[in-house]
Design a protein around this motif. Structure first.
Motif, PDB file in Angstrom:
ATOM      1  N   MET A 115      36.819  41.088  49.717  1.00  0.00           N
ATOM      2  CA  MET A 115      36.062  41.867  48.923  1.00  0.00           C
ATOM      3  C   MET A 115      36.308  43.239  48.837  1.00  0.00           C
ATOM      4  SD  MET A 115      34.578  39.782  46.969  1.00  0.00           S
ATOM      5  CE  MET A 115      33.640  41.034  46.132  1.00  0.00           C
ATOM      6  N   ALA A 116      36.736  43.976  50.153  1.00  0.00           N
ATOM      7  CA  ALA A 116      36.880  45.144  50.279  1.00  0.00           C
ATOM      8  C   ALA A 116      38.360  45.475  49.781  1.00  0.00           C
ATOM      9  CB  ALA A 116      37.101  45.558  51.755  1.00  0.00           C
ATOM     10  N   TRP A 117      39.049  44.576  49.756  1.00  0.00           N
ATOM     11  CA  TRP A 117      40.447  44.589  49.181  1.00  0.00           C
ATOM     12  C   TRP A 117      40.560  44.699  47.708  1.00  0.00           C
ATOM     13  CZ3 TRP A 117      43.860  41.299  52.963  1.00  0.00           C
ATOM     14  CH2 TRP A 117      44.045  41.866  53.860  1.00  0.00           C
ATOM     15  N   GLY A 119      37.693  43.622  45.447  1.00  0.00           N
ATOM     16  CA  GLY A 119      36.452  43.623  44.933  1.00  0.00           C
ATOM     17  C   GLY A 119      36.238  42.490  43.700  1.00  0.00           C
ATOM     18  N   ILE A 120      35.948  43.065  42.497  1.00  0.00           N
ATOM     19  CA  ILE A 120      35.697  42.317  41.508  1.00  0.00           C
ATOM     20  C   ILE A 120      36.958  42.139  40.408  1.00  0.00           C
ATOM     21  CG2 ILE A 120      33.357  41.962  41.462  1.00  0.00           C
ATOM     22  CD1 ILE A 120      33.517  43.937  39.102  1.00  0.00           C
ATOM     23  N   SER A 121      38.051  42.932  40.856  1.00  0.00           N
ATOM     24  CA  SER A 121      39.353  42.593  39.875  1.00  0.00           C
ATOM     25  C   SER A 121      39.877  41.608  39.718  1.00  0.00           C
ATOM     26  CB  SER A 121      40.385  43.498  40.826  1.00  0.00           C
ATOM     27  OG  SER A 121      40.993  43.081  41.859  1.00  0.00           O
ATOM     28  N   SER A 122      40.410  41.302  38.673  1.00  0.00           N
ATOM     29  CA  SER A 122      41.077  39.881  38.169  1.00  0.00           C
ATOM     30  C   SER A 122      42.252  39.847  37.540  1.00  0.00           C
ATOM     31  CB  SER A 122      39.724  39.339  37.170  1.00  0.00           C
ATOM     32  OG  SER A 122      39.661  39.913  36.238  1.00  0.00           O
ATOM     33  N   THR A 125      42.259  42.644  34.908  1.00  0.00           N
ATOM     34  CA  THR A 125      42.541  44.039  35.469  1.00  0.00           C
ATOM     35  C   THR A 125      43.673  44.118  35.625  1.00  0.00           C
ATOM     36  OG1 THR A 125      40.653  43.340  37.384  1.00  0.00           O
ATOM     37  CG2 THR A 125      41.640  45.765  37.047  1.00  0.00           C
ATOM     38  N   LYS A 142      39.222  35.653  39.583  1.00  0.00           N
ATOM     39  CA  LYS A 142      39.254  36.866  40.495  1.00  0.00           C
ATOM     40  C   LYS A 142      40.063  36.767  41.558  1.00  0.00           C
ATOM     41  CE  LYS A 142      35.421  38.038  38.560  1.00  0.00           C
ATOM     42  NZ  LYS A 142      35.320  39.048  37.542  1.00  0.00           N
ATOM     43  N   SER A 144      39.970  37.920  44.659  1.00  0.00           N
ATOM     44  CA  SER A 144      39.309  37.426  45.966  1.00  0.00           C
ATOM     45  C   SER A 144      39.172  35.922  45.951  1.00  0.00           C
ATOM     46  CB  SER A 144      38.129  38.190  46.044  1.00  0.00           C
ATOM     47  OG  SER A 144      37.639  38.340  44.767  1.00  0.00           O
ATOM     48  N   GLY A 222      30.576  38.768  41.520  1.00  0.00           N
ATOM     49  CA  GLY A 222      31.422  39.147  40.350  1.00  0.00           C
ATOM     50  C   GLY A 222      31.576  37.814  39.591  1.00  0.00           C
TER      51      GLY A 222
END
Lengths: 277, 254
Positions: A115-117, A119-122, A125, A142, A144, A222
């Protein structure tokens, strides 16, 4: 006798169903245990919208696409790496200890770091799509989630591939060399086909684990859809019937995918069971 | 020995490192020349390195000292000129019999139709054409070795090395395959070098018998067999030669 062999496998499920009916009637609290017909109704209408989150089928499909993407990337990396590690002792030495450090970490334990790396990027993005129908699709995938599914599927496939390549009978390699095979032919035409039964077994186990990692992946922030998300969301609404229906469909899809693999194993690799090695 | 040798083994030695770190001398100064189209058998006790000679001469292993010449050039890697038939488990289990026999031409890039047609011809030579679609695990041990021989021949080598090719077969099948091998040899004019631990097999097959001793592997004697073919085991000369070989293979140190 024939009747018994037919009836024996049905014994446990029938008992479970009877228990369910009896318990549900006794408890009479559908948050704890909903009546079976309520769950069956949901399963029988898989295209109906549930708690305004889309239907069972659409959520299952979203999950399936996620799993297959994460799984495909695990297959694409684990098999070539496994073949090379299985064949070249030096590469095995170079990577094995390192990879084994990460093996015992449960995929779920990666969640905070991932999640830190990411996040909610998909995929949305990454591809830069920001509107429209494609945004909706791509934003559902996503990074993640993919990562966690990837980690779950990667190790069983890698281990099985290394083992498969290492157990290839040396006489087969010698025979191919004497017949004039070059190094790339040795890989493509001997090592990979010979190790294929083991690789397929690893892929089957990997897919099972990937599917299991899905629910945890879909619990990540997310997430807006997917069968895992639907289950957790239904839980917060105390709709236990949807929770159970979701669990049953996860089980069915997993069993179905496993069945496909078993089919392939049985048809394509019948030579393996009868061959001495 | 009128012809120039097709295979020339010169001062060949091989030593292995054992697990304890010692050097094990497997072959010690092997010198041998093989005439074209001859049938040579190498006999010796297990551990005398007779298989290692074939593995080095076919390019699968490197010599520690010395070299093997094929038509005057050193053998450095496996090639299509020299075929090798193993004792067992050498067929590719995921390929049909036909595809197994066509494997060498496939590696060489021959198109599918041609290589299948040629492979069928070689399967015919070993009477296995009707099993072309079968898989190795469906065949008996003798049938598998017939296919393995056809596969080696399909690569059209000049020299055929055979490493105890009948060692895993029952006595009856073994005798049958020996006869078939002789007629194949007469038909194809290959140079054959066959490693065996069976004295009987060597006397039945060979023009020349190389007797080896073990630890370290050395050539003890080379005999020329001048019995005419077909040879029968009931023949007096057959028995005498076998007896002589058995005697020289079991010296008092065993």
């Amino acid at each position: 006798m024939k009747f018994f062999s037919f009836a024996v496998p049905l014994l446990a499920p029938v008992l479970l169903v009877l228990c369910w009916i009896w318990m549900a009637a006794r408890i009479a609290n559908q948050v704890i245990l909903p009546p079976m017909d309520q769950v069956l109704y949901i399963l029988a209408h898989p295209f109906e919208d549930l708690i305004s989150m889309g239907s069972l089928t659409s959520n299952l499909l979203v999950s399936l696409v996620r799993v297959l993407l994460g799984y495909a990337s695990a297959v694409a990396i684990a098999i070539p790496l496994g073949v090379i590690m299985g064949y070249y002792g030096m590469v095995f030495k170079a990577f094995n200890g390192f990879l084994n450090l990460f093996r015992p970490i449960p995929p779920l334990a990666w969640v905070p770091l991932v999640m830190a790396w990411f996040g909610i990027s998909s995929l949305a993005t990454m591809t830069g799509v920001e509107t429209g129908q494609w945004y909706v699709y791509l934003n559902n995938i996503k990074f993640s989630m993919l990562f966690i599914i990837f980690v779950g599927a990667f190790y069983p496939i890698l281990t099985a591939t290394i083992h498969g390549v290492r157990s290839v009978n040396a006489t087969l390699l010698d025979s191919a060399r004497v017949l004039g095979a070059g190094q790339s032919q040795i890989f493509r035409k001997i090592l990979i086909p010979a190790a294929m039964p083991a690789i397929i077994t690893g892929m089957r186990i990997g897919l099972g684990i990937a599917w299991m990692c899905l629910v945890s992946a879909e619990m990540l922030p997310g997430s807006l859809s997917g069968i895992g998300y639907m289950i957790t969301h239904a839980f917060t609404l105390a709709s236990t019937d949807i929770v159970i229906a979701g669990m049953i469909s996860i089980g069915c899809v997993g069993a179905l995918m496993d069945m496909v693999f078993r089919r392939v194993e049985k048809q394509k690799f019948s030579w393996q069971r009868q061959t001495n090695s | 020995m009128s012809d120039t040798p097709i295979i020339n083994i010169q001062g060949l030695s091989k030593s292995f490192a054992t697990k304890s770190g010692d050097q094990l001398q497997a072959l010690d100064d092997i010198n041998l020349s093989i005439r074209p189209r001859s049938f040579t058998c190498i006999v010796g006790p297990s551990g005398c390195g007779k298989s290692t000679i074939l593995r080095i001469a076919s390019g699968l292993e490197k010599a520690s000292l010395g070299q093997v010449l094929y038509k005057g050039d050193p053998v450095v890697k496996p090639g299509a000129d020299i075929g090798l038939v193993f004792q067992e488990y050498s067929l590719f289990p995921w390929l049909s019999v036909l595809d197994n026999v066509a494997a060498g031409p496939e590696f060489a890039g021959v198109d599918k139709q041609t290589r299948h047609r040629d492979a069928l011809g070689f399967l015919n030579m070993v009477n296995m054409a009707e099993f072309k679609d079968a898989f190795p695990h469906e065949l008996s041990g003798g049938m598998r070795q017939r296919v393995a021989i056809a596969r080696a021949l399909a690569n059209e080598p000049d020299v055929l090395f055979m490493d105890e090719p009948f060692g895993a077969l029952d006595a009856h099948t073994r005798i049958l395959l020996q006869q078939e091998l002789l007629s194949l040899w007469e038909m194809t004019h290959k140079t054959v070098v066959l490693v065996t631990h069976s004295v009987d097999e060597a006397v039945f097959l060979a023009d020349e018998i190389v007797i080896m001793s073990a630890r370290p592997g050395r050539i003890q004697d080379v005999l020329t067999v001048d019995m005419s073919r077909p040879r029968t085991r009931a023949d007096k000369a057959f028995g005498e030669l076998s007896e002589f070989l058995l005697h020289s293979l079991s010296p008092d140190r065993v």
